[in-house]
Design a protein around this motif. Sequence first.
Motif, PDB file in Angstrom:
ATOM      1  N   ALA A 133       0.840  -1.204   0.000  1.00 29.75           N
ATOM      2  CA  ALA A 133       0.000   0.000   0.000  1.00 29.75           C
ATOM      3  C   ALA A 133       0.874   1.254   0.000  1.00 29.75           C
ATOM      4  CB  ALA A 133      -0.927  -0.010   1.210  1.00 29.75           C
ATOM      5  N   ASP A 134       1.918   1.248   0.846  1.00 30.44           N
ATOM      6  CA  ASP A 134       2.808   2.410   0.943  1.00 30.44           C
ATOM      7  C   ASP A 134       3.463   2.725  -0.395  1.00 30.44           C
ATOM      8  OD1 ASP A 134       2.195   2.770   3.543  1.00 30.44           O
ATOM      9  OD2 ASP A 134       4.032   1.870   4.366  1.00 30.44           O
ATOM     10  N   LYS A 136       2.275   2.469  -3.226  1.00 29.61           N
ATOM     11  CA  LYS A 136       1.346   3.160  -4.128  1.00 29.61           C
ATOM     12  C   LYS A 136       0.653   4.324  -3.440  1.00 29.61           C
ATOM     13  CE  LYS A 136      -1.125   0.946  -7.226  1.00 29.61           C
ATOM     14  NZ  LYS A 136      -2.055  -0.035  -7.841  1.00 29.61           N
ATOM     15  N   ASP A 137       1.164   4.674  -2.277  1.00 28.02           N
ATOM     16  CA  ASP A 137       0.577   5.787  -1.537  1.00 28.02           C
ATOM     17  C   ASP A 137      -0.924   5.575  -1.294  1.00 28.02           C
ATOM     18  OD1 ASP A 137       0.611   8.187  -0.236  1.00 28.02           O
ATOM     19  OD2 ASP A 137       0.248   9.373  -2.061  1.00 28.02           O
ATOM     20  N   ILE A 138      -1.273   4.339  -0.989  1.00 22.94           N
ATOM     21  CA  ILE A 138      -2.668   4.000  -0.704  1.00 22.94           C
ATOM     22  C   ILE A 138      -2.828   3.867   0.807  1.00 22.94           C
ATOM     23  CG2 ILE A 138      -4.331   2.068  -0.822  1.00 22.94           C
ATOM     24  CD1 ILE A 138      -3.481   1.660  -3.733  1.00 22.94           C
ATOM     25  N   THR A 139      -3.881   4.469   1.346  1.00 24.68           N
ATOM     26  CA  THR A 139      -4.094   4.351   2.787  1.00 24.68           C
ATOM     27  C   THR A 139      -5.134   3.264   3.061  1.00 24.68           C
ATOM     28  OG1 THR A 139      -5.773   6.067   2.608  1.00 24.68           O
ATOM     29  CG2 THR A 139      -3.598   6.765   3.333  1.00 24.68           C
ATOM     30  N   ILE A 140      -4.851   2.469   4.091  1.00 22.29           N
ATOM     31  CA  ILE A 140      -5.816   1.448   4.511  1.00 22.29           C
ATOM     32  C   ILE A 140      -6.424   1.921   5.817  1.00 22.29           C
ATOM     33  CG2 ILE A 140      -6.147  -0.968   5.151  1.00 22.29           C
ATOM     34  CD1 ILE A 140      -3.555  -1.639   3.673  1.00 22.29           C
ATOM     35  N   THR A 141      -7.741   2.072   5.863  1.00 22.66           N
ATOM     36  CA  THR A 141      -8.368   2.438   7.127  1.00 22.66           C
ATOM     37  C   THR A 141      -9.110   1.221   7.663  1.00 22.66           C
ATOM     38  OG1 THR A 141     -10.353   3.200   6.004  1.00 22.66           O
ATOM     39  CG2 THR A 141      -8.686   4.851   6.465  1.00 22.66           C
ATOM     40  N   LEU A 142      -9.048   1.061   8.988  1.00 18.19           N
ATOM     41  CA  LEU A 142      -9.682  -0.096   9.612  1.00 18.19           C
ATOM     42  C   LEU A 142     -10.778   0.385  10.537  1.00 18.19           C
ATOM     43  CD1 LEU A 142      -9.920  -3.034  10.615  1.00 18.19           C
ATOM     44  CD2 LEU A 142      -7.928  -2.633  12.061  1.00 18.19           C
ATOM     45  N   SER A 143     -11.980  -0.129  10.353  1.00 13.19           N
ATOM     46  CA  SER A 143     -13.011   0.158  11.340  1.00 13.19           C
ATOM     47  C   SER A 143     -13.682  -1.131  11.779  1.00 13.19           C
ATOM     48  CB  SER A 143     -14.017   1.193  10.812  1.00 13.19           C
ATOM     49  OG  SER A 143     -14.963   0.587   9.985  1.00 13.19           O
ATOM     50  N   CYS A 144     -13.578  -1.367  13.088  1.00 10.68           N
ATOM     51  CA  CYS A 144     -14.126  -2.601  13.649  1.00 10.68           C
ATOM     52  C   CYS A 144     -14.353  -2.389  15.134  1.00 10.68           C
ATOM     53  CB  CYS A 144     -13.132  -3.748  13.414  1.00 10.68           C
ATOM     54  SG  CYS A 144     -13.620  -5.302  14.180  1.00 10.68           S
ATOM     55  N   ASP A 145     -15.509  -2.772  15.590  1.00  7.19           N
ATOM     56  CA  ASP A 145     -15.859  -2.684  17.000  1.00  7.19           C
ATOM     57  C   ASP A 145     -14.913  -3.565  17.830  1.00  7.19           C
ATOM     58  OD1 ASP A 145     -17.119  -2.329  19.343  1.00  7.19           O
ATOM     59  OD2 ASP A 145     -19.138  -2.773  18.576  1.00  7.19           O
ATOM     60  N   GLU A 146     -14.422  -3.018  18.937  1.00  5.89           N
ATOM     61  CA  GLU A 146     -13.519  -3.785  19.810  1.00  5.89           C
ATOM     62  C   GLU A 146     -14.162  -5.098  20.279  1.00  5.89           C
ATOM     63  OE1 GLU A 146     -10.455  -3.106  20.640  1.00  5.89           O
ATOM     64  OE2 GLU A 146     -10.222  -0.996  20.077  1.00  5.89           O
ATOM     65  N   GLU A 147     -15.469  -5.060  20.425  1.00  2.00           N
ATOM     66  CA  GLU A 147     -16.179  -6.209  21.001  1.00  2.00           C
ATOM     67  C   GLU A 147     -16.472  -7.316  19.997  1.00  2.00           C
ATOM     68  OE1 GLU A 147     -17.485  -4.926  24.597  1.00  2.00           O
ATOM     69  OE2 GLU A 147     -15.599  -4.267  23.700  1.00  2.00           O
ATOM     70  N   LEU A 148     -16.251  -7.035  18.716  1.00  2.00           N
ATOM     71  CA  LEU A 148     -16.699  -7.978  17.686  1.00  2.00           C
ATOM     72  C   LEU A 148     -15.857  -9.255  17.679  1.00  2.00           C
ATOM     73  CD1 LEU A 148     -18.703  -8.447  15.362  1.00  2.00           C
ATOM     74  CD2 LEU A 148     -17.023  -7.424  13.826  1.00  2.00           C
ATOM     75  N   ASN A 149     -16.528 -10.388  17.904  1.00  2.00           N
ATOM     76  CA  ASN A 149     -15.871 -11.696  17.901  1.00  2.00           C
ATOM     77  C   ASN A 149     -16.480 -12.568  16.824  1.00  2.00           C
ATOM     78  OD1 ASN A 149     -14.324 -11.048  20.075  1.00  2.00           O
ATOM     79  ND2 ASN A 149     -15.457 -12.319  21.538  1.00  2.00           N
ATOM     80  N   PHE A 162      -6.123 -10.747   3.755  1.00  2.00           N
ATOM     81  CA  PHE A 162      -4.935 -10.217   3.081  1.00  2.00           C
ATOM     82  C   PHE A 162      -5.089 -10.291   1.563  1.00  2.00           C
ATOM     83  CE2 PHE A 162      -0.988 -11.114   0.837  1.00  2.00           C
ATOM     84  CZ  PHE A 162      -0.325  -9.905   1.041  1.00  2.00           C
ATOM     85  N   ASN A 163      -5.591 -11.419   1.054  1.00  2.00           N
ATOM     86  CA  ASN A 163      -5.779 -11.552  -0.397  1.00  2.00           C
ATOM     87  C   ASN A 163      -6.703 -10.451  -0.934  1.00  2.00           C
ATOM     88  OD1 ASN A 163      -4.201 -13.814  -0.279  1.00  2.00           O
ATOM     89  ND2 ASN A 163      -5.699 -15.209  -1.162  1.00  2.00           N
ATOM     90  N   LEU A 164      -7.755 -10.150  -0.184  1.00  2.00           N
ATOM     91  CA  LEU A 164      -8.685  -9.104  -0.641  1.00  2.00           C
ATOM     92  C   LEU A 164      -8.014  -7.737  -0.617  1.00  2.00           C
ATOM     93  CD1 LEU A 164     -12.064 -10.154   1.050  1.00  2.00           C
ATOM     94  CD2 LEU A 164     -11.294 -10.568  -1.312  1.00  2.00           C
ATOM     95  N   LEU A 165      -7.238  -7.474   0.443  1.00  2.00           N
ATOM     96  CA  LEU A 165      -6.533  -6.191   0.531  1.00  2.00           C
ATOM     97  C   LEU A 165      -5.494  -6.082  -0.582  1.00  2.00           C
ATOM     98  CD1 LEU A 165      -5.896  -5.951   4.388  1.00  2.00           C
ATOM     99  CD2 LEU A 165      -7.473  -4.528   3.035  1.00  2.00           C
ATOM    100  N   ASP A 166      -4.801  -7.189  -0.818  1.00  2.00           N
ATOM    101  CA  ASP A 166      -3.761  -7.229  -1.836  1.00  2.00           C
ATOM    102  C   ASP A 166      -4.359  -6.883  -3.219  1.00  2.00           C
ATOM    103  OD1 ASP A 166      -1.034  -7.804  -2.510  1.00  2.00           O
ATOM    104  OD2 ASP A 166      -1.740  -9.676  -3.434  1.00  2.00           O
ATOM    105  N   ASN A 167      -5.509  -7.469  -3.525  1.00  2.00           N
ATOM    106  CA  ASN A 167      -6.182  -7.149  -4.792  1.00  2.00           C
ATOM    107  C   ASN A 167      -6.601  -5.685  -4.841  1.00  2.00           C
ATOM    108  OD1 ASN A 167      -6.004  -9.635  -5.956  1.00  2.00           O
ATOM    109  ND2 ASN A 167      -8.083 -10.271  -5.466  1.00  2.00           N
ATOM    110  N   ALA A 168      -7.194  -5.217  -3.749  1.00  2.00           N
ATOM    111  CA  ALA A 168      -7.663  -3.825  -3.713  1.00  2.00           C
ATOM    112  C   ALA A 168      -6.494  -2.883  -4.027  1.00  2.00           C
ATOM    113  CB  ALA A 168      -8.269  -3.500  -2.354  1.00  2.00           C
ATOM    114  N   ILE A 169      -5.327  -3.194  -3.466  1.00  2.00           N
ATOM    115  CA  ILE A 169      -4.141  -2.357  -3.677  1.00  2.00           C
ATOM    116  C   ILE A 169      -3.623  -2.521  -5.107  1.00  2.00           C
ATOM    117  CG2 ILE A 169      -1.725  -2.043  -2.986  1.00  2.00           C
ATOM    118  CD1 ILE A 169      -2.752  -3.058  -0.133  1.00  2.00           C
TER     119      ILE A 169
END
Length: 262
Positions: A133-134, A136-149, A162-169
């Motif tokens: 990501a770096d 290509k100067d792409i930022t990855i933002t993460l949003s997830c509830d702390e409680e989510l299991n 990771f495979n999905l992120l890799d494709n997105a990038i």
Amino acid sequence: GGTRYFRVYAAPLSGPEGALEGLVMVLSDVTRLRRLERVRKDFVANVSHELRTPIQLVKGFSENLLDTDFSDTEQTRRFLKIIHRNARRMEDLTGDLLLLMNLEAGDGPGLELEETPLKELLAEAAGMARAAADKKDITITLSCDEELNAKVNPSFLIQGVFNLLDNAIKYSPAGTAVELRAFAKDSEAVIEVADQGPGIAPEHLDRIFERFYRVDKSRSRKAGGTGLGLSIVRHIALLHHGSVEAESHAGEGSVFRIRIPG
Ligand code: ADP
């Protein structure tokens, strides 16, 4: 629909004097078997095809090198780079193939699903994607509830995300954003990877999860794709008794969604 295939078994029925009195025939529907054989043959053909190009390039450029006296260091470097790139391509392909085979056989490193907090797990997948990501100067933002299991196999799920992120990038233009988010919905845990890339036209959406299916072959190869990434994700989702889907409108980016039952 489509053609159906039958195998015919026939046996004569003889009377007391050995005269032929009838014939017993059994028709068995082997359509499914045929289809499996076909899939297997296609797969082997695809793998051979995928390996042929890098093998030829490694062979050709090493022969070129051996014909020189190495005095032209620029050229030597250029040839070695091509050889190295193609060796890596084969390494990626065989690595993905092995992973896919293990997933299909269901004998990966431990299949136990354990109740796991998702946020940490997603952060780890994002960390693995950060270097690409770096670049290509792409930022990855993460949003997830702390409680989510969710009940997951952490190492497989990290690989899938990771495979999905890799494709997105890989497929997004430089300077764009990739969002990784997870939330609970209808007793499922939903993980989404959304990008601002080129999107995927509707006629390709269902097929991209097939092995070696690519919307744009040369683009995928240039980006270092093996064509197996999404079929691996699909298998990982299935091992979690879940599913994966893609949503996209050409020109508006794509959203990939893994659902894991609670
Ligand atoms: P590859 O190694 O080619 O990336 P995948 O199985 O991971 O193989 O993906 C299959 C195809 O789906 C890719 O070749 C690409 O055409 C398309 N694709 C996957 N992810 C994206 C994305 N985020 N944006 C646009 N196209 C994508």
